[in-house]
Design a protein around this motif. Sequence first.
Motif, PDB file in Angstrom:
ATOM      1  N   GLY A 107       0.762  -1.246  -0.072  1.00 20.86           N
ATOM      2  CA  GLY A 107       0.048   0.028   0.023  1.00 20.86           C
ATOM      3  C   GLY A 107       0.961   1.325   0.046  1.00 20.86           C
ATOM      4  N   VAL A 108       0.683   2.192  -0.717  1.00 21.94           N
ATOM      5  CA  VAL A 108       1.246   3.573  -0.922  1.00 21.94           C
ATOM      6  C   VAL A 108       0.089   4.699  -0.925  1.00 21.94           C
ATOM      7  CG1 VAL A 108       3.185   2.742  -1.985  1.00 21.94           C
ATOM      8  CG2 VAL A 108       1.447   3.323  -3.352  1.00 21.94           C
ATOM      9  N   LYS A 149       4.944 -11.126  -8.380  1.00 25.73           N
ATOM     10  CA  LYS A 149       4.280 -10.100  -8.856  1.00 25.73           C
ATOM     11  C   LYS A 149       3.718  -9.226  -7.877  1.00 25.73           C
ATOM     12  CE  LYS A 149       0.369 -13.513  -9.365  1.00 25.73           C
ATOM     13  NZ  LYS A 149      -0.207 -14.350 -10.289  1.00 25.73           N
ATOM     14  N   LEU A 150       3.241  -8.184  -8.464  1.00 27.77           N
ATOM     15  CA  LEU A 150       2.447  -7.312  -7.700  1.00 27.77           C
ATOM     16  C   LEU A 150       0.855  -6.980  -8.398  1.00 27.77           C
ATOM     17  CD1 LEU A 150       2.201  -4.808  -5.577  1.00 27.77           C
ATOM     18  CD2 LEU A 150       2.985  -3.300  -7.405  1.00 27.77           C
ATOM     19  N   ILE A 151       0.022  -7.135  -7.550  1.00 30.83           N
ATOM     20  CA  ILE A 151      -1.183  -7.212  -7.784  1.00 30.83           C
ATOM     21  C   ILE A 151      -2.101  -6.022  -7.273  1.00 30.83           C
ATOM     22  CG2 ILE A 151      -3.550  -8.478  -7.966  1.00 30.83           C
ATOM     23  CD1 ILE A 151      -1.954 -11.075  -7.547  1.00 30.83           C
ATOM     24  N   VAL A 152      -2.438  -5.001  -8.165  1.00 34.39           N
ATOM     25  CA  VAL A 152      -3.126  -3.720  -7.605  1.00 34.39           C
ATOM     26  C   VAL A 152      -4.672  -4.143  -7.589  1.00 34.39           C
ATOM     27  CG1 VAL A 152      -3.650  -1.524  -7.785  1.00 34.39           C
ATOM     28  CG2 VAL A 152      -1.481  -2.407  -8.396  1.00 34.39           C
ATOM     29  N   LYS A 153      -5.126  -4.305  -6.371  1.00 31.13           N
ATOM     30  CA  LYS A 153      -6.559  -4.495  -5.948  1.00 31.13           C
ATOM     31  C   LYS A 153      -7.427  -3.468  -5.938  1.00 31.13           C
ATOM     32  CE  LYS A 153      -6.332  -8.999  -5.408  1.00 31.13           C
ATOM     33  NZ  LYS A 153      -7.241  -9.924  -6.443  1.00 31.13           N
ATOM     34  N   GLN A 154      -7.111  -2.277  -5.471  1.00 30.78           N
ATOM     35  CA  GLN A 154      -7.876  -1.029  -5.355  1.00 30.78           C
ATOM     36  C   GLN A 154      -6.991   0.346  -5.330  1.00 30.78           C
ATOM     37  OE1 GLN A 154     -10.086  -0.805  -1.783  1.00 30.78           O
ATOM     38  NE2 GLN A 154     -11.450   0.688  -2.526  1.00 30.78           N
ATOM     39  N   ARG A 212     -14.683   7.635  -6.851  1.00 32.79           N
ATOM     40  CA  ARG A 212     -13.909   7.666  -5.645  1.00 32.79           C
ATOM     41  C   ARG A 212     -12.948   6.560  -5.433  1.00 32.79           C
ATOM     42  NH1 ARG A 212     -14.563  12.329  -2.359  1.00 32.79           N
ATOM     43  NH2 ARG A 212     -13.275  11.297  -0.938  1.00 32.79           N
ATOM     44  N   SER A 213     -13.393   5.263  -5.855  1.00 33.57           N
ATOM     45  CA  SER A 213     -12.515   4.385  -6.019  1.00 33.57           C
ATOM     46  C   SER A 213     -12.644   3.242  -7.294  1.00 33.57           C
ATOM     47  CB  SER A 213     -12.540   3.533  -4.802  1.00 33.57           C
ATOM     48  OG  SER A 213     -14.060   2.865  -4.909  1.00 33.57           O
ATOM     49  N   LEU A 214     -11.670   2.756  -7.337  1.00 30.10           N
ATOM     50  CA  LEU A 214     -11.761   1.556  -8.518  1.00 30.10           C
ATOM     51  C   LEU A 214     -11.095   0.218  -8.102  1.00 30.10           C
ATOM     52  CD1 LEU A 214     -10.284   3.706 -11.610  1.00 30.10           C
ATOM     53  CD2 LEU A 214     -12.314   2.989 -11.291  1.00 30.10           C
ATOM     54  N   LYS A 215     -11.487  -0.741  -8.646  1.00 33.86           N
ATOM     55  CA  LYS A 215     -11.074  -2.291  -8.212  1.00 33.86           C
ATOM     56  C   LYS A 215     -10.390  -2.966  -9.482  1.00 33.86           C
ATOM     57  CE  LYS A 215     -13.721  -2.837  -4.192  1.00 33.86           C
ATOM     58  NZ  LYS A 215     -14.484  -3.519  -3.522  1.00 33.86           N
ATOM     59  N   VAL A 273      -3.229   3.626  -3.100  1.00 29.44           N
ATOM     60  CA  VAL A 273      -3.015   2.375  -3.743  1.00 29.44           C
ATOM     61  C   VAL A 273      -2.701   0.998  -3.063  1.00 29.44           C
ATOM     62  CG1 VAL A 273      -1.804   1.333  -5.766  1.00 29.44           C
ATOM     63  CG2 VAL A 273      -2.006   3.845  -5.754  1.00 29.44           C
ATOM     64  N   CYS A 274      -3.593   0.037  -3.283  1.00 24.91           N
ATOM     65  CA  CYS A 274      -3.356  -1.005  -2.393  1.00 24.91           C
ATOM     66  C   CYS A 274      -3.495  -2.190  -2.978  1.00 24.91           C
ATOM     67  CB  CYS A 274      -4.187  -0.873  -0.957  1.00 24.91           C
ATOM     68  SG  CYS A 274      -5.776  -1.057  -1.327  1.00 24.91           S
ATOM     69  N   GLY A 275      -2.791  -3.429  -2.712  1.00 22.12           N
ATOM     70  CA  GLY A 275      -2.799  -4.744  -3.235  1.00 22.12           C
ATOM     71  C   GLY A 275      -2.097  -5.450  -2.528  1.00 22.12           C
ATOM     72  N   LYS A 276      -1.271  -6.573  -3.263  1.00 22.79           N
ATOM     73  CA  LYS A 276      -0.507  -7.491  -2.769  1.00 22.79           C
ATOM     74  C   LYS A 276       0.520  -7.988  -3.447  1.00 22.79           C
ATOM     75  CE  LYS A 276      -3.198 -11.523  -4.003  1.00 22.79           C
ATOM     76  NZ  LYS A 276      -3.908 -12.955  -3.413  1.00 22.79           N
ATOM     77  N   ALA A 277       1.623  -8.333  -2.772  1.00 27.62           N
ATOM     78  CA  ALA A 277       2.895  -9.052  -3.623  1.00 27.62           C
ATOM     79  C   ALA A 277       3.046 -10.231  -3.398  1.00 27.62           C
ATOM     80  CB  ALA A 277       4.097  -8.167  -3.067  1.00 27.62           C
ATOM     81  N   GLU A 278       3.163 -10.945  -4.530  1.00 24.90           N
ATOM     82  CA  GLU A 278       3.047 -12.306  -4.448  1.00 24.90           C
ATOM     83  C   GLU A 278       4.538 -12.991  -4.838  1.00 24.90           C
ATOM     84  OE1 GLU A 278      -0.120 -14.574  -6.527  1.00 24.90           O
ATOM     85  OE2 GLU A 278      -1.459 -13.894  -5.011  1.00 24.90           O
TER      86      GLU A 278
END
Length: 157
Positions: free
Chosen positions: A8-9, A35-40, A83-86, A109-114
């Motif tokens: 998240g940043v 990989k980085l996956i941007v979720k929102q 206001r937001s995107l997924k 910006v948030c998501g997860k790193a796998e």
Amino acid sequence: MESESFYGVTLTDKEPIAQFEVPEIPEEYVVHSHKLIVKQLALGPDAKSGEFNVVQVETFTNEDGEKKEVKIPIAVLKAGETRSLKPNIEFPNGSVTFKLVQGTGPVYVCGKAEMNFGEFNDGEIYEEYSDEEEDDSELEFDEDAAPQTNGKSNKKN
């Protein structure tokens, strides 16, 4: 073995750039993929009404074996409208730079790193696996257990 972590940043007019770097892995491990996956992407409550906030990513692709830089907007957010995107965007095997190229934010910006990796020992790679996994080569087809259609067997005579 897989590892997953939150990413998240916050992008603002004072800090409009954030960099995702692939983490360093100890030498005893070999990375198969990451990989980085941007979720929102979301506007903060302090975002100015009516102002467009545009988030751009900069990363690299491999085209014909050549590394090519790519810059592309992934979000246009506006308080009072969007206001937001997924987006659920994946960035495999490389660093990614997020830039707030228009607006003052804040944009989250948030998501997860796998990361998928195995242990490296004396020139051989060992991957962890579960004993519960079945080997397809040991499975056999049982014609008598096959589903029936209209009271008839699927067996061919």
